[in-house]
Design a protein around this motif. Structure first.
Motif, PDB file in Angstrom:
ATOM      1  N   LEU A 100       3.760   7.809   7.121  1.00 26.00           N
ATOM      2  CA  LEU A 100       2.635   8.055   6.212  1.00 26.00           C
ATOM      3  C   LEU A 100       3.136   8.210   4.779  1.00 26.00           C
ATOM      4  O   LEU A 100       2.597   7.593   3.852  1.00 26.00           O
ATOM      5  N   VAL A 101       4.166   9.014   4.592  1.00 28.00           N
ATOM      6  CA  VAL A 101       4.721   9.222   3.253  1.00 28.00           C
ATOM      7  C   VAL A 101       5.240   7.898   2.686  1.00 28.00           C
ATOM      8  O   VAL A 101       4.975   7.565   1.520  1.00 28.00           O
ATOM      9  N   GLN A 126       4.364   4.821   3.531  1.00 22.02           N
ATOM     10  CA  GLN A 126       3.250   3.895   3.261  1.00 22.02           C
ATOM     11  C   GLN A 126       2.499   4.305   2.001  1.00 22.02           C
ATOM     12  O   GLN A 126       2.068   3.439   1.232  1.00 22.02           O
ATOM     13  N   LEU A 127       2.333   5.609   1.778  1.00 19.69           N
ATOM     14  CA  LEU A 127       1.701   6.080   0.537  1.00 19.69           C
ATOM     15  C   LEU A 127       2.540   5.710  -0.677  1.00 19.69           C
ATOM     16  O   LEU A 127       2.013   5.348  -1.732  1.00 19.69           O
ATOM     17  N   TRP A 128       3.856   5.793  -0.542  1.00 22.37           N
ATOM     18  CA  TRP A 128       4.759   5.488  -1.642  1.00 22.37           C
ATOM     19  C   TRP A 128       4.809   3.976  -1.917  1.00 22.37           C
ATOM     20  O   TRP A 128       4.757   3.543  -3.064  1.00 22.37           O
ATOM     21  N   PRO A 144      -0.153   2.501  -1.613  1.00 23.20           N
ATOM     22  CA  PRO A 144      -1.249   3.392  -1.232  1.00 23.20           C
ATOM     23  C   PRO A 144      -2.572   2.659  -0.998  1.00 23.20           C
ATOM     24  O   PRO A 144      -3.385   3.102  -0.196  1.00 23.20           O
ATOM     25  N   GLU A 145      -2.776   1.521  -1.667  1.00 24.02           N
ATOM     26  CA  GLU A 145      -4.030   0.795  -1.486  1.00 24.02           C
ATOM     27  C   GLU A 145      -4.122   0.147  -0.101  1.00 24.02           C
ATOM     28  O   GLU A 145      -5.212  -0.142   0.383  1.00 24.02           O
ATOM     29  N   LEU A 180      -2.921   1.620   2.678  1.00 25.63           N
ATOM     30  CA  LEU A 180      -2.677   2.671   3.678  1.00 25.63           C
ATOM     31  C   LEU A 180      -3.531   2.515   4.936  1.00 25.63           C
ATOM     32  O   LEU A 180      -2.989   2.551   6.039  1.00 25.63           O
ATOM     33  N   TRP A 225      -0.871   1.681   7.823  1.00 26.71           N
ATOM     34  CA  TRP A 225      -0.528   2.852   8.632  1.00 26.71           C
ATOM     35  C   TRP A 225      -1.455   2.993   9.840  1.00 26.71           C
ATOM     36  O   TRP A 225      -1.004   2.997  10.978  1.00 26.71           O
TER      37      TRP A 225
END
Length: 177
Positions: A41-42, A44-46, A49-50, A52, A56
């Protein structure tokens, strides 16, 4: 090191740890799986983020739903389904599907080798007949009353975490060679 390479490296570390645990104790710890999902999750956010929800959540759903039928048929343990869900969280939907199918190939080869090595091929054939006969008979139009599966012992258990790790290794490192 690129961000994708870091993501792939972390995924390989998580599946390797799960495979070692599965080989040693025939158990994939929930802590590893949850830590892997949180790490994915971290990352994929990094990374994007669009994307996600697609990368994810879509990856987790792909891994989960491709392995769930095998769990329902008692062909795989819940830890294997959870591990594949974590792999999907890292990889995304399309790579998760490729990893699943590659894992099925490795798992099939491992199963055949184990059955032949242990000499339990007769029990395996008995179990396969018990699973497949009702489907074949119904497809041929023979009405059958629902019957529970017999309580025959399994012909063995397999550390499927190893197959998942090998499938992940093959698919994720394909771009690097």
């Amino acid at each position: 090191m690129s961000a994708k390479a870091l993501c792939d490296l972390l995924l390989l570390l998580f599946v390797t740890a799960a495979a070692v645990s599965d080989l040693a104790r025939r158990k994939i710890p929930n802590g590893w799986v949850l830590a892997g999902i949180a790490t994915a999750l971290v990352l994929q956010l990094w990374l994007s983020p669009e994307r996600l929800p697609l990368a994810w959540l879509g990856g987790m759903a792909t891994g989960f739903f491709l392995f769930l039928p095998l769990y329902v048929l008692r062909g795989m343990a819940a830890g294997d389904v959870k591990l594949m869900t974590m792999v999907g969280a890292f990889a995304g939907p399309w790579p998760a599907m490729l990893i699943c199918f590659t894992t099925f190939l490795f798992g099939g080869v491992m199963a055949v080798v184990m059955i032949l090595w242990q000499g339990s091929w007769r029990g395996c054939l008995r179990n396969m007949r018990q699973l497949l006969w009702p489907m074949i008979a119904r497809a041929a139009g023979v009405p059958l009353a629902p019957m529970p599966l017999a309580s025959h012992a399994s012909v063995g258990n397999m550390p499927y975490g190893l197959a998942i790790a090998l499938g992940t290794l093959v698919v994720q490192t394909h771009d690097y060679f």
